[in-house]
Design an enzyme around this catalytic site. Structure first.
Site, PDB file in Angstrom:
ATOM      1  N   HIS A 335       0.825  -1.207   0.000  1.00  0.00           N
ATOM      2  CA  HIS A 335       0.000   0.000   0.000  1.00  0.00           C
ATOM      3  C   HIS A 335       0.855   1.251   0.000  1.00  0.00           C
ATOM      4  CE1 HIS A 335      -0.108   1.550   4.274  1.00  0.00           C
ATOM      5  NE2 HIS A 335       0.192   0.322   4.595  1.00  0.00           N
ATOM      6  N   ASP A 345       5.902   2.951   7.397  1.00  0.00           N
ATOM      7  CA  ASP A 345       4.595   2.421   7.015  1.00  0.00           C
ATOM      8  C   ASP A 345       3.846   3.404   6.152  1.00  0.00           C
ATOM      9  OD1 ASP A 345       2.186   1.133   6.846  1.00  0.00           O
ATOM     10  OD2 ASP A 345       1.681   1.285   8.973  1.00  0.00           O
ATOM     11  N   GLU A 382      -5.354   1.490   2.324  1.00  0.00           N
ATOM     12  CA  GLU A 382      -5.107   0.341   3.207  1.00  0.00           C
ATOM     13  C   GLU A 382      -5.289   0.708   4.667  1.00  0.00           C
ATOM     14  OE1 GLU A 382      -2.792  -2.414   5.823  1.00  0.00           O
ATOM     15  OE2 GLU A 382      -2.636  -0.242   5.582  1.00  0.00           O
ATOM     16  N   GLU A 383      -4.785   1.898   5.033  1.00  0.00           N
ATOM     17  CA  GLU A 383      -4.800   2.266   6.454  1.00  0.00           C
ATOM     18  C   GLU A 383      -6.228   2.369   6.994  1.00  0.00           C
ATOM     19  OE1 GLU A 383      -2.469   2.013   8.331  1.00  0.00           O
ATOM     20  OE2 GLU A 383      -0.573   2.536   7.399  1.00  0.00           O
ATOM     21  N   ASP A 411       3.959  -4.711   3.508  1.00  0.00           N
ATOM     22  CA  ASP A 411       3.279  -3.524   4.037  1.00  0.00           C
ATOM     23  C   ASP A 411       4.413  -2.591   4.392  1.00  0.00           C
ATOM     24  OD1 ASP A 411       2.030  -1.663   5.800  1.00  0.00           O
ATOM     25  OD2 ASP A 411       0.352  -3.014   6.021  1.00  0.00           O
ATOM     26  N   HIS A 517       2.760   5.104  12.985  1.00  0.00           N
ATOM     27  CA  HIS A 517       1.527   5.900  12.785  1.00  0.00           C
ATOM     28  C   HIS A 517       1.569   7.291  13.436  1.00  0.00           C
ATOM     29  CE1 HIS A 517      -1.384   2.415  11.450  1.00  0.00           C
ATOM     30  NE2 HIS A 517      -0.281   2.494  10.734  1.00  0.00           N
TER      31      HIS A 517
HETATM   32 ZN   LIG Z   1       0.783  -0.207   6.533  1.00  0.00          ZN
END
Ligand SMILES: [Zn+2]
Length: 705
Positions: A335, A345, A382-383, A411, A517
């Site tokens: 993603h 990420d 995706e998130e 990922d 995140h």
């Molecule tokens: Zn991810």
């Protein structure tokens, strides 16, 4: 022009000779004839040597230059960039747009009203990282949180697992109508929201405890890689373990209660104003006071206003058409959308994906074409809950179920240097062989490093003065082998594996990743801590590329269903043992399922032998093509016609993300989870469905001639 071509031809021959001489002493590639294996290894050397860490670093810098949440203009710019990279590599590519119901915050506010006043949330800020000053940083919120204005006293509930609420109940502390504060970790945050809702909480605060990924784990950012005091873990709370990729019209996969993510500096104000019983020792976190469970006296006001909006999202799909079997497809995906800058990420994954594509582009320019098609996919959304991959897989279901050999996922690809992988039992040996052929930047191969670390960890578990916990036949630690884990959830492979029955594989290099995140998951963090030289990004591009090349070019697909059948036998045994421990041994009849698993092992063993015989003949052996077509279908035998109990989207009988873990893999989920709930009638039905699936798979394999 001509001279240049000649020069290229000569260098290619020289190169292939060198590559060949490098590869002769390596074992034959699983699924390849002897001659073809040597040629493939030559091709792989050419692929691997064309990858470049400096280029990877520059790709990463571009991708992470601004926050690019799904559906935003910045996200669209990353899609255009990825598209241009594929086209530059000489690979046909396009953007496929889908509409998705995305979750956006309108108002995010919480205040501690008593016994002292504190107004939150505080901004994320680290002076030496310039991202702190970007006014376009997205707020920290939980996508698909409910909305509401609530004033209520607070209760601390540890990780927010069912067992934590049981403890509170045993102490006579009622959750109903209260705001619950729980720490992140141990399960997917959406599970925490669901469990809080089941217990009647009015609101949920999720915070990152320094014990888990902050100063207790190591130096916080920017001194070290761990979570700084102001860092917040954003993330979705969609009940994607029930249905991902969509918002169900009946609301069955979204929480109703409002939830908010907090940094530990903000959470500390609330936690240190809780009285009531002291939290038990394993509930204590890393903040410098004794944690109490409450109730109160802390009273919090949460003001959360969320809206669901339909926005376009953009998958970028690049296709290399197979020369001989264009309808057989190897998929590689990652993603691209990020909660903020996406340093680890997901754009460590996107960087590896693009560098792999660059390598395949180099091979294409030298005249190579894969035998099967290779599709490279950059997913969006995706998130929020795998919106891009789920919608795309649904749209292309017929093509995929007709010809997809496997889906290879990354990922986040690089947060450090420890290799992790998960896959189906039928590809575990294949994956280990790939990892044994890619150099690890720290020396040796990726597999040999993984083995070394595994053995070091096992040695550390040997405690002086205590006997070891050994299995039935302990073997020396020095001979233990790294083995990939099982597939769970929380990332894009679920669209292919759990829903469509396509074998999948997932890899990463993990590490001390405390900025997950948060806005600090950026290019600077990667340069300082994650992968300063970008060597691990290249290693991941090589792993992905070798796996894709081998699956695309192989003579006999390296899918080993014997190993699969044996693992299923072990899982059945495990559930039977659990029932025995519960004193409920006679409640379920395992015999038919055991026999069916045995049939699968037998049929797959015969098929493996036929496959080896074909490979000793030659790549044109009659029957090889038909065998591969059958092998492509076998995994789909494991799909349950009605799906798993209570979550029909998840259809795989052998693996699913756990309903109470959300990420982690549960084996034989339909049986395991109904047994856990004491629903033995349903468990028996699930055993029957598994038996039918195993018979189907065994029959397919037995039809290989
Ligand atoms: Zn991810």
């Amino acid at each position: 022009m001509e001279r240049r071509c000649n020069f290229l031809a000569v260098t290619t021959i020289l190169f292939l000779l060198t590559a060949h001489s490098l590869s002769v002493d390596k074992p034959r590639l699983q699924g390849f004839t002897v001659d073809h294996s040597d040629a493939e290894r030559g091709l792989e050397e050419q692929f691997m040597s064309s990858l470049d860490a400096r280029r990877a670093r520059s790709i990463h810098k571009t991708l992470t230059s601004e926050p690019h949440i799904a559906g935003s203009p910045a996200d669209r710019r990353t899609a255009e960039y990825v598209l241009q990279q594929f086209l530059k590599d000489g690979i046909e590519a396009q953007i496929e747009t889908f509409e998705a119901v995305l979750s956006e915050p309108r108002r995010i506010k919480f205040d501690l009203l008593s016994p002292v006043t504190f107004l939150g949330p505080s901004p994320e800020y680290v002076a030496s990282d310039q991202v702190s000053n970007n006014v376009r940083n997205p707020p920290a919120f939980n996508a698909y949180s409910g909305s509401g204005n609530i004033v209520a006293p607070v209760v601390y509930a540890n990780y927010g697992l069912p067992v934590d609420y049981q403890f509170l109940q045993s102490k006579g502390i009622s959750i109903s109508g209260k705001i619950v504060i729980v720490r992140y970790g141990r399960c997917y945050r959406g599970v925490k929201a669901r469990v809080a809702e089941e217990h009647g909480a009015a609101g949920l605060l999720l915070y990152s405890d320094p014990q888990d990924d902050g100063y207790h784990a190591g130096d916080p950012y920017p001194k070290g890689p761990w979570r700084p005091a102001s860092g917040v873990q954003r993330g979705s709370v969609l009940y994607e373990f029930i249905t991902p990729g969509t918002v169900e019209p009946d609301g069955s996969n979204v929480p109703r209660l409002p939830t908010l993510p907090l940094s530990y500096s903000d959470a500390a104000h609330i936690l240190e104003n809780l009285k009531g019983p002291a939290a038990p020792p394993d509930w204590q976190g890393g903040l410098p006071f004794t944690y109490h469970v409450g109730l109160g006296p802390a009273v919090v006001r949460m003001r959360v206003q969320m809206s669901q909006v339909v926005r376009p999202i953009w998958n970028v799909i690049a296709k290399i058409r197979g020369a001989q079997e264009p309808d057989e497809i190897v998929l590689v995906g990652n993603h691209r959308d990020a909660w903020a800058y996406g340093g680890v990420d997901p754009n460590s994954g996107t960087t590896s994906l693009l560098e792999m594509a660059r390598g395949l582009g180099t091979l294409l320019r030298s005249g190579w074409r894969p035998r099967r098609s290779i599709w490279i996919c950059s997913w969006d959304g995706e998130e929020m809950g795998e919106f891009g991959s789920v919608a795309w897989a649904q749209k292309h279901k017929a093509e995929l179920q007709g010809g997809a050999v496997a889906y290879l996922n990354v990922d986040y690809a690089v947060a450090g240097n420890r290799f992790f992988a998960a896959t189906v039992p039928s590809l575990k040996k294949f994956l280990s062989q790939v990892a044994s052929d890619v150099p690890d930047p720290a020396g040796g191969t990726v597999l040999s490093r993984a083995n070394q670390r595994l053995r070091e960890d096992l040695r550390q578990k040997l405690t002086p003065g205590r006997p070891a916990d050994a299995g039935e036949e302990p073997q020396p630690i020095g001979r233990e082998e790294f083995e990939p884990g099982n597939l769970g959830g929380g990332t894009d492979y679920i669209a292919f594996f759990d829903h469509l029955g396509i074998p999948a594989l997932d890899m990463k290099f993990d590490g001390s990743y405390g900025v997950y995140h948060s806005i600090f998951d950026d290019h600077l963090w990667m340069l300082k801590f994650g992968d300063p030289t970008f060597a691990y990004h290249v290693a991941m591009a090589r792993l992905l590329g070798l796996a894709a090349l081998r699956l695309a070019d192989t003579d006999a697909l390296p899918l080993d269903y014997r190993a699969y059948g044996q693992d299923i036998e072990t899982y059945l045994e495990g559930i039977r043992n659990k029932l025995a421990l519960l004193g409920d041994s006679g409640r379920l009849d395992f015999q038919p399922a055991h026999e069916a698993a045995g049939e699968l092992v037998q049929a797959a063993g015969d098929q493996n032998e036929r496959s080896s015989a074909y490979l000793l003949q030659n790549a044109q052996a009659p029957g090889l093509h038909d065998m591969n077509r059958i092998l492509i279908e076998v995994e789909q035998s494991f799909l349950l016609p009605g799906g798993l109990p209570g979550r029909p989207w998840y259809r795989h009988a052998v693996y699913a993300p756990g309903t109470y873990s959300g990420y982690e893999s549960v084996a034989l989920p339909g049986i395991e989870e109904t047994v856990d709930a004491g629903e033995y009638e349903k468990a028996q039905q699930q055993l029957g469905a598994l038996t039918a699936a195993l018979h189907h798979a065994a029959r397919l394999l037995a039809s290989v001639r």
